[in-house]
Design a protein around this motif. Structure first.
Motif, PDB file in Angstrom:
ATOM      1  N   VAL A  60      46.440 -41.049  25.655  1.00 42.80           N
ATOM      2  CA  VAL A  60      45.280 -41.091  24.767  1.00 42.80           C
ATOM      3  C   VAL A  60      44.816 -42.523  24.530  1.00 42.80           C
ATOM      4  O   VAL A  60      43.628 -42.823  24.663  1.00 42.80           O
ATOM      5  N   ASN A  61      45.725 -43.416  24.187  1.00 46.09           N
ATOM      6  CA  ASN A  61      45.296 -44.747  23.762  1.00 46.09           C
ATOM      7  C   ASN A  61      45.919 -45.906  24.530  1.00 46.09           C
ATOM      8  O   ASN A  61      45.766 -47.046  24.131  1.00 46.09           O
ATOM      9  N   GLU A  62      46.620 -45.631  25.609  1.00 45.82           N
ATOM     10  CA  GLU A  62      47.315 -46.697  26.332  1.00 45.82           C
ATOM     11  C   GLU A  62      47.090 -46.555  27.831  1.00 45.82           C
ATOM     12  O   GLU A  62      47.293 -45.488  28.396  1.00 45.82           O
ATOM     13  N   ARG A  63      46.673 -47.648  28.457  1.00 42.59           N
ATOM     14  CA  ARG A  63      46.488 -47.644  29.910  1.00 42.59           C
ATOM     15  C   ARG A  63      47.839 -47.501  30.594  1.00 42.59           C
ATOM     16  O   ARG A  63      48.798 -48.175  30.234  1.00 42.59           O
ATOM     17  N   MET A  64      47.886 -46.593  31.543  1.00 41.73           N
ATOM     18  CA  MET A  64      49.101 -46.408  32.336  1.00 41.73           C
ATOM     19  C   MET A  64      48.729 -46.692  33.785  1.00 41.73           C
ATOM     20  O   MET A  64      48.195 -47.743  34.076  1.00 41.73           O
ATOM     21  N   ILE A  72      38.107 -44.198  28.864  1.00 47.30           N
ATOM     22  CA  ILE A  72      37.144 -43.343  29.568  1.00 47.30           C
ATOM     23  C   ILE A  72      36.021 -42.954  28.616  1.00 47.30           C
ATOM     24  O   ILE A  72      34.836 -43.038  28.968  1.00 47.30           O
ATOM     25  N   ALA A  73      36.386 -42.561  27.390  1.00 43.98           N
ATOM     26  CA  ALA A  73      35.387 -42.160  26.395  1.00 43.98           C
ATOM     27  C   ALA A  73      34.471 -43.320  26.033  1.00 43.98           C
ATOM     28  O   ALA A  73      33.280 -43.114  25.759  1.00 43.98           O
ATOM     29  N   GLY A  74      34.994 -44.532  26.057  1.00 41.58           N
ATOM     30  CA  GLY A  74      34.175 -45.705  25.761  1.00 41.58           C
ATOM     31  C   GLY A  74      33.179 -46.033  26.865  1.00 41.58           C
ATOM     32  O   GLY A  74      32.123 -46.616  26.612  1.00 41.58           O
ATOM     33  N   LYS A  75      33.499 -45.658  28.078  1.00 38.36           N
ATOM     34  CA  LYS A  75      32.642 -45.989  29.226  1.00 38.36           C
ATOM     35  C   LYS A  75      31.601 -44.901  29.505  1.00 38.36           C
ATOM     36  O   LYS A  75      30.524 -45.189  30.022  1.00 38.36           O
ATOM     37  N   LEU A  83      29.618 -35.228  36.063  1.00 38.10           N
ATOM     38  CA  LEU A  83      30.205 -36.231  36.948  1.00 38.10           C
ATOM     39  C   LEU A  83      31.722 -36.298  36.758  1.00 38.10           C
ATOM     40  O   LEU A  83      32.487 -36.262  37.730  1.00 38.10           O
ATOM     41  N   LEU A  84      32.153 -36.376  35.508  1.00 33.41           N
ATOM     42  CA  LEU A  84      33.583 -36.484  35.229  1.00 33.41           C
ATOM     43  C   LEU A  84      34.329 -35.206  35.593  1.00 33.41           C
ATOM     44  O   LEU A  84      35.450 -35.265  36.105  1.00 33.41           O
ATOM     45  N   ILE A 119      38.409 -35.453  26.376  1.00 38.58           N
ATOM     46  CA  ILE A 119      38.524 -36.890  26.657  1.00 38.58           C
ATOM     47  C   ILE A 119      37.438 -37.662  25.915  1.00 38.58           C
ATOM     48  O   ILE A 119      37.704 -38.678  25.284  1.00 38.58           O
ATOM     49  N   LEU A 120      36.204 -37.177  25.984  1.00 34.95           N
ATOM     50  CA  LEU A 120      35.094 -37.874  25.321  1.00 34.95           C
ATOM     51  C   LEU A 120      35.233 -37.847  23.796  1.00 34.95           C
ATOM     52  O   LEU A 120      34.709 -38.727  23.119  1.00 34.95           O
ATOM     53  N   SER A 121      35.941 -36.881  23.271  1.00 32.74           N
ATOM     54  CA  SER A 121      36.155 -36.820  21.818  1.00 32.74           C
ATOM     55  C   SER A 121      37.125 -37.894  21.335  1.00 32.74           C
ATOM     56  O   SER A 121      37.270 -38.113  20.137  1.00 32.74           O
ATOM     57  N   GLN A 122      37.770 -38.582  22.250  1.00 36.03           N
ATOM     58  CA  GLN A 122      38.735 -39.630  21.919  1.00 36.03           C
ATOM     59  C   GLN A 122      38.062 -40.996  21.711  1.00 36.03           C
ATOM     60  O   GLN A 122      38.744 -41.993  21.508  1.00 36.03           O
ATOM     61  N   LYS A 123      36.730 -41.029  21.747  1.00 39.29           N
ATOM     62  CA  LYS A 123      36.001 -42.288  21.575  1.00 39.29           C
ATOM     63  C   LYS A 123      36.383 -42.913  20.233  1.00 39.29           C
ATOM     64  O   LYS A 123      36.432 -42.230  19.224  1.00 39.29           O
ATOM     65  N   LYS A 124      36.636 -44.207  20.247  1.00 45.70           N
ATOM     66  CA  LYS A 124      37.036 -44.927  19.020  1.00 45.70           C
ATOM     67  C   LYS A 124      35.893 -44.993  18.031  1.00 45.70           C
ATOM     68  O   LYS A 124      34.774 -45.142  18.312  1.00 45.70           O
TER      69      LYS A 124
END
Length: 124
Positions: A60-64, A72-75, A83-84, A119-124
């Protein structure tokens, strides 16, 4: 005496190894496949993702290996849902680095859209 015992044990070994198993493989029927597909379609996006291998590369919040859901949600926005969803199903590469995302052809378009909504609902 040893020869008789050895011959007897060898005979038992041969008989037990040559015996055919009575286990029949049951192929999943189209009815069973339809039920499990329907069951998965009733799940939310995050529940569908738990049944797949997403957590091996994303969190959710950490790049792996791949970007976090928040990145992803920020972009992307809701207009990028198609598309996604296609990227989830077909895979992709080059957007977030050199490691390609594996394709998930078993995921329906409807389920992929649910995953994207989560995923998009995870936008900060």
């Amino acid at each position: 005496m040893k020869k008789i015992l050895l011959t007897g044990m060898l005979g038992l070994l041969i008989i037990s190894c040559s015996k055919k198993e009575n286990t029949a493989e049951v192929a999943p029927s189209s009815e069973t496949a339809a039920v499990s597909e329907t069951a998965q379609s009733n799940l939310s996006g995050d529940q569908i993702m738990e049944t797949l291998d997403c957590s091996g590369c994303h969190s959710v919040n950490e790049r792996m290996i791949g970007p976090s859901y928040q990145e992803i949600a920020g972009k992307y926005s809701e207009k990028d849902t198609e598309l996604l969803a296609s990227k989830i199903i077909e895979g992709g590469s080059g957007v977030w680095g050199s490691v390609p995302m594996a394709a998930h052809p078993q995921v329906s378009k409807e389920d992929a859209k649910k995953m994207v909504e989560y995923i998009l609902s995870q936008k900060k």
